[in-house]
Design an enzyme around this catalytic site. Structure first.
Site, PDB file in Angstrom:
ATOM      1  N   ARG B  41       0.856  -1.195   0.000  1.00  0.00           N
ATOM      2  CA  ARG B  41       0.000   0.000   0.000  1.00  0.00           C
ATOM      3  C   ARG B  41       0.889   1.241   0.000  1.00  0.00           C
ATOM      4  O   ARG B  41       1.777   1.344   0.849  1.00  0.00           O
ATOM      5  CB  ARG B  41      -0.878   0.014   1.249  1.00  0.00           C
ATOM      6  CG  ARG B  41      -1.931  -1.047   1.240  1.00  0.00           C
ATOM      7  CD  ARG B  41      -3.137  -0.594   0.431  1.00  0.00           C
ATOM      8  NE  ARG B  41      -3.848  -1.733  -0.124  1.00  0.00           N
ATOM      9  CZ  ARG B  41      -4.740  -1.637  -1.109  1.00  0.00           C
ATOM     10  NH1 ARG B  41      -5.006  -0.469  -1.652  1.00  0.00           N
ATOM     11  NH2 ARG B  41      -5.352  -2.697  -1.555  1.00  0.00           N
ATOM     12  N   CYS B 105      -5.987  -9.450 -14.818  1.00  0.00           N
ATOM     13  CA  CYS B 105      -4.741  -9.953 -14.214  1.00  0.00           C
ATOM     14  C   CYS B 105      -3.721 -10.374 -15.269  1.00  0.00           C
ATOM     15  O   CYS B 105      -2.573 -10.646 -14.944  1.00  0.00           O
ATOM     16  CB  CYS B 105      -5.032 -11.114 -13.273  1.00  0.00           C
ATOM     17  SG  CYS B 105      -6.122 -10.657 -11.927  1.00  0.00           S
ATOM     18  N   ARG B 213      -9.604 -16.238   9.354  1.00  0.00           N
ATOM     19  CA  ARG B 213     -11.009 -15.895   9.119  1.00  0.00           C
ATOM     20  C   ARG B 213     -11.543 -16.497   7.815  1.00  0.00           C
ATOM     21  O   ARG B 213     -10.890 -16.406   6.770  1.00  0.00           O
ATOM     22  CB  ARG B 213     -11.109 -14.364   9.063  1.00  0.00           C
ATOM     23  CG  ARG B 213     -12.478 -13.789   8.906  1.00  0.00           C
ATOM     24  CD  ARG B 213     -12.475 -12.320   9.326  1.00  0.00           C
ATOM     25  NE  ARG B 213     -11.515 -11.524   8.567  1.00  0.00           N
ATOM     26  CZ  ARG B 213     -11.824 -10.883   7.434  1.00  0.00           C
ATOM     27  NH1 ARG B 213     -13.029 -10.965   6.938  1.00  0.00           N
ATOM     28  NH2 ARG B 213     -10.910 -10.154   6.813  1.00  0.00           N
TER      29      ARG B 213
END
Lengths: 149, 401
Positions: B41, B105, B213
């Protein structure tokens, strides 16, 4: 004021995905008059023989789960304020066509339970939400076929 | 590839609809230099800057000055318009043609293919292919799908890949533990890759992966590629250009094919015939088979990509793709290393630059410059770089040292 309506979810060309309003709603697909291929949603050119001989057909309302998954993360792009987790599936109809769909085992509570591959299901139309004009938009789902008592 | 590679499975359903043969490369084309901007990022960097840094690294690697580049191919999925000129402007605009390309992609690998055709056919001697991306966190917007699918929550790539995976589990008995092993391998490799999005995350265990998760059954968050920002660039050129600039270790592009969707009634997201046909084309172009490939980069945005990629490109039997990581075959010290840079899963999926990253890793491995990630059990001479993206599109390149 314009009258608010209850309308079917539409494809990008504005065509409804199923007959609505209707006592017995059916998904609207297309069948090639030349080679017999059936597609959903409808399109104008056959993806198998490339002819422009597609005609609109109403599809079976019963089928079986081809694949399914339960999603725990809400998509951010244009998704209705639906709850997570929710189920996604592809249902195979007898016409050899796959329908991308939500599956609700219990339409009243929205409770989810995995529908394994091969589960026999039937179509049910449920409320999706409101569009920007305030119309109520309906969407297709599939749920397990009711067993006879 | 280890002995006994079974080859590409037969294309049975589509025999009458095989697409045209792969393009020819009338003269040899080489990767002269590669360069990557870190994936992650970067709030302080825009598209032009990410592309500039990657381009300069690739140009330096190739020993080619920016002012000698006669054409630039720039790729992105989410930048709107004229992204390539932003890179050119940040490098000091030289007036060259800038071709903006988008193939999800596959973007940079598709651009590399187009540049290879331009050089292979003699129109140019050099080209710079650069990709970068700025993108929000969360799901990649599925703009290739109709609005009804998106609004019903059906248009997410993890949701579709999950359904592909569920089919694979149903048909072949692939297990969630096997998927977790792919993630464990990816995290180990990514931790050794200085440009990887998850370079600081460290290694994880099968149990860590399974306990992380749940995003969409059967994929937990550790099995899903992050959406990354970053950049990647590749300088390619003719044999004359390789000689002119004295490239130390030129890597030949022996084959490169980009393909789009072929209709099948049971298509979900990863139509097998598309991959089989593309694989056959690129092997034919390179004059080799899967048994000649030593290392590979395979789209592993989610485990099903690596599993089906291994099967459909002929590296293992159908249904055995899940066993390859579990058995250690695809690890850096295995007999057929796959995604040695961490792949999409931990290096990151910086959509517009992902193809450049895949190709760069194959180049580093073939040159013997992959540092701690250098494969140990094979002396790689031929590598394959595969990408798969929305649309549905795929691209495969075969590189030779």
């Amino acid at each position: 004021m314009t009258e608010k309506k209850t309308i079917a979810m539409t494809n990008d060309d504005g065509a409804p995905l199923f007959t609505w309003p209707s006592e017995n709603p059916q998904l609207i697909g297309a069948k090639c008059k030349t080679c017999g291929e059936v597609v959903f949603p409808k399109r104008n050119q056959c993806p198998i023989c490339y002819t422009e001989t597609m005609e609109e057909v109403l599809l079976s309302t019963k089928g079986k789960v081809y694949s399914s998954a339960v999603t725990f993360l809400a998509p951010w792009s244009g998704f209705n304020k639906g709850k997570v987790p929710y189920e996604v599936a592809h249902v195979e109809l007898p016409e050899k066509v796959l329908i991308a769909t939500r599956t609700f085992p219990d339409l009243k509570t929205g409770d989810i339970a995995p529908l394994p591959i091969g589960t026999e299901v039937e179509m049910a139309i449920v409320e999706w939400g409101e569009d920007e004009k305030g119309n109520t938009v309906m969407m297709h789902t599939f749920r397990p076929q009711k067993t006879r008592a | 590839m280890p002995k006994g590679a079974p080859g590409v499975p037969a294309v049975t359903k589509l025999d009458l609809r095989i697409p045209p043969p792969a393009p020819k490369l009338p003269r040899k084309v080489y990767v002269m230099g590669v360069g990557l901007h870190e994936f992650g990022r970067f709030a302080d960097k825009d598209y032009g800057e990410l592309g500039r840094v990657a381009s300069n690294r690739a140009l330096e690697d190739a020993g080619v000055p920016w002012t000698d580049i006669p054409i630039m191919y720039a790729t992105s999925m989410q930048q709107g318009a004229c992204w390539g000129t932003k890179v050119a402007i940040s490098m000091g605009a030289t007036g060259i043609p800038v071709v903006n390309m988008e193939a999800a992609c596959c973007s940079t690998s598709a651009a590399i293919a187009q540049a290879a055709y331009a050089i292979g056919s003699g129109a140019f001697d050099l080209a710079l292919c650069v990709g970068a991306e700025k993108q929000p966190r969360g799901y990649i917007p599925t703009l290739d799908m109709p609005a009804w699918m998106r609004s019903m929550g059906l248009g997410t790539y993890p949701g579709l890949y999950a359904q592909m995976m569920q089919r694979h589990m149903h048909e072949y008995g692939t297990t969630i533990e096997q998927m977790a092993w792919i993630s464990v391998k990816s995290h180990k490799n990514g931790a050794m890759n200085p440009i990887a999005h998850y370079r600081n995350m460290g290694e994880v265990t099968v149990q860590d992966v399974l306990n992380s998760r749940m995003v969409v059954t059967p994929f937990t968050i550790y099995m899903i590629a992050p959406t990354s920002e970053g950049g990647g660039a590749v300088v390619i050129g003719s044999e004359e250009a390789v000689k002119k600039y004295g490239v130390r270790k030129p890597i030949e592009i022996a084959g490169c094919v980009q393909s789009s969707m072929i209709y099948e009634w049971d298509e979900l997201l990863y139509p097998p015939s598309l991959l089989r046909i593309t694989a056959k084309q690129v092997y034919e172009q390179a004059g080799i088979g899967p048994e000649d490939v030593d290392i590979a980069q395979i789209q592993d945005g989610m485990p099903v990509g690596e599993i089906e990629g291994l099967e459909e490109m002929g590296f293992c039997e159908m249904g055995d793709g899940g066993k390859m990581a579990e058995k250690g075959i695809t690890w850096i010290d295995g007999s057929f290393p796959v995604n040695t840079d961490g792949g999409y899963m931990t290096r990151g999926n910086c959509i517009g630059a992902t193809g450049a990253a895949a190709m760069a890793e194959v180049v580093y491995q073939l040159r013997g410059e992959a540092g701690p990630r250098q494969v140990t059990n094979v002396d790689p001479k031929v590598g394959l770089a595969h990408n798969m993206g929305a649309g549905i599109q795929t691209s495969i390149a075969i590189l030779k040292k």
